[in-house]
Design a protein around this motif. Sequence first.
Motif, short mmCIF file in Angstrom:
data_model
loop_
_atom_site.label_atom_id
_atom_site.label_comp_id
_atom_site.label_asym_id
_atom_site.label_seq_id
_atom_site.Cartn_x
_atom_site.Cartn_y
_atom_site.Cartn_z
N THR A 130 25.52 -51.32 -39.34
CA THR A 130 25.50 -49.99 -38.74
C THR A 130 26.13 -49.01 -39.73
O THR A 130 27.19 -49.28 -40.29
N TYR A 190 23.17 -43.79 -38.13
CA TYR A 190 23.49 -42.56 -37.43
C TYR A 190 23.75 -41.46 -38.44
O TYR A 190 24.27 -41.69 -39.53
N GLN A 197 19.35 -42.29 -35.62
CA GLN A 197 19.75 -41.37 -34.54
C GLN A 197 20.69 -40.33 -35.11
O GLN A 197 21.58 -40.65 -35.91
N LYS A 204 21.03 -50.07 -37.95
CA LYS A 204 21.14 -48.85 -37.14
C LYS A 204 21.85 -47.80 -37.97
O LYS A 204 22.95 -48.04 -38.49
N LEU A 233 26.99 -44.76 -40.60
CA LEU A 233 27.10 -43.36 -40.16
C LEU A 233 27.23 -42.49 -41.40
O LEU A 233 28.11 -42.72 -42.24
N VAL A 236 31.30 -38.69 -30.52
CA VAL A 236 30.49 -39.58 -31.34
C VAL A 236 31.08 -41.00 -31.32
O VAL A 236 30.36 -41.99 -31.16
N GLU A 272 14.90 -37.62 -36.64
CA GLU A 272 15.10 -38.96 -36.10
C GLU A 272 13.82 -39.78 -36.21
O GLU A 272 12.71 -39.25 -36.12
N ILE A 302 29.33 -44.77 -30.25
CA ILE A 302 29.10 -45.82 -31.26
C ILE A 302 30.23 -46.84 -31.14
O ILE A 302 31.40 -46.48 -31.05
#
Length: 346
Positions: A169, A198, A215, A196, A171, A230, A210, A234
């Motif tokens: 993941t 972000y 996302q 994933k 960000l 946020v 997106e 998450i």
Amino acid sequence: MKKTKTIIYGIGKYGKQYIDFCILYGVTELELVDSNPHLCGKEYRGFKICSPDELIWENYRLVVIAVGDKDRQDIYNRLTEIYNVSKRRIAYYNETVILSEKDIYNWGNMIFDGKAREIVAVKEMIRQDSMNDLEKFFFKEKHLTMTKWMHYFEAYDRFFSRYRGKDITILEIGVFKGGSLQMWKNYFKNSNNKVKIYGIDINPDCKKLEEEDIQIFIGSQEDREFLQMVKSEIDTVDILIDDGGHTMNQQMVSFEELFDLVDDNGIYLCEDLHTSYMSKYGGELGGATFMEYTKGLIDSLHAQYSETDKLSRNKYSEKIKFITYCDSMVFIEKRSKITKSLELII
């Protein structure tokens, strides 16, 4: 006939800025071209502005399209369809570098075949076998717009490659045009893992970028309430990249609020640290900058050895494993909680 001259197509705002840089770096083998009949025959910086119909296009080694996004595709089409210019000899101005004799450029690990006092289309001058996968995606693959310092790719690959092929993941603060989010997806994703990604950006238009596995949250990175929201959305992230607004307050607030979001085996990266030395971002040497802030993290890393009450343990002392700096970047690698280091004599 040896092709030495470069054509600058478009003598408006972007073209004039580009020509000024050429002159500054001693690149003067230029031909100026514009489709506007009111400009043809006039001069800029001592160079005559020609009509595109006047030129024998095959005599020139490179054509630089120096216009805004609105007109660039139309000019590209005219060059290839009407004047039969090879696609390999056309580049947009922001895909080129004007090389100076006095500078030695940082290309990271990439091997670059160019020479001083020349305009080069970068993607045509870097040896393919010297590129890592991030660089190949940036230069060779179709993607949304992104802008990167060339030496960043080497650092990304060094610190992030160990996550490839694993469930991950990410960000990233600062979506811009969406290209870097696609780059991370391409770099980490394979047929067997889950990725994933972000993004955070203050521009509401970024929400349109997106796609599957990506996302985007809309809000300000210096709004603590927004960042806490946020965090509530998450679980944890393996990699957090701050490529946002680059002001001192933005960088500090983001780190203070989001450091805990990073997994204990994850990495927090803040890039473009050179803004700590630039006044328009609130930076100055030795001032209240994010660079100085991270120097305090070095002290926190060593708090267990302190003999003064001025330095005591905190969450950063217990959670930071490595702090690594390179040009304009700091990589902060985390670990599970540790309060004491051990020394052995064997």
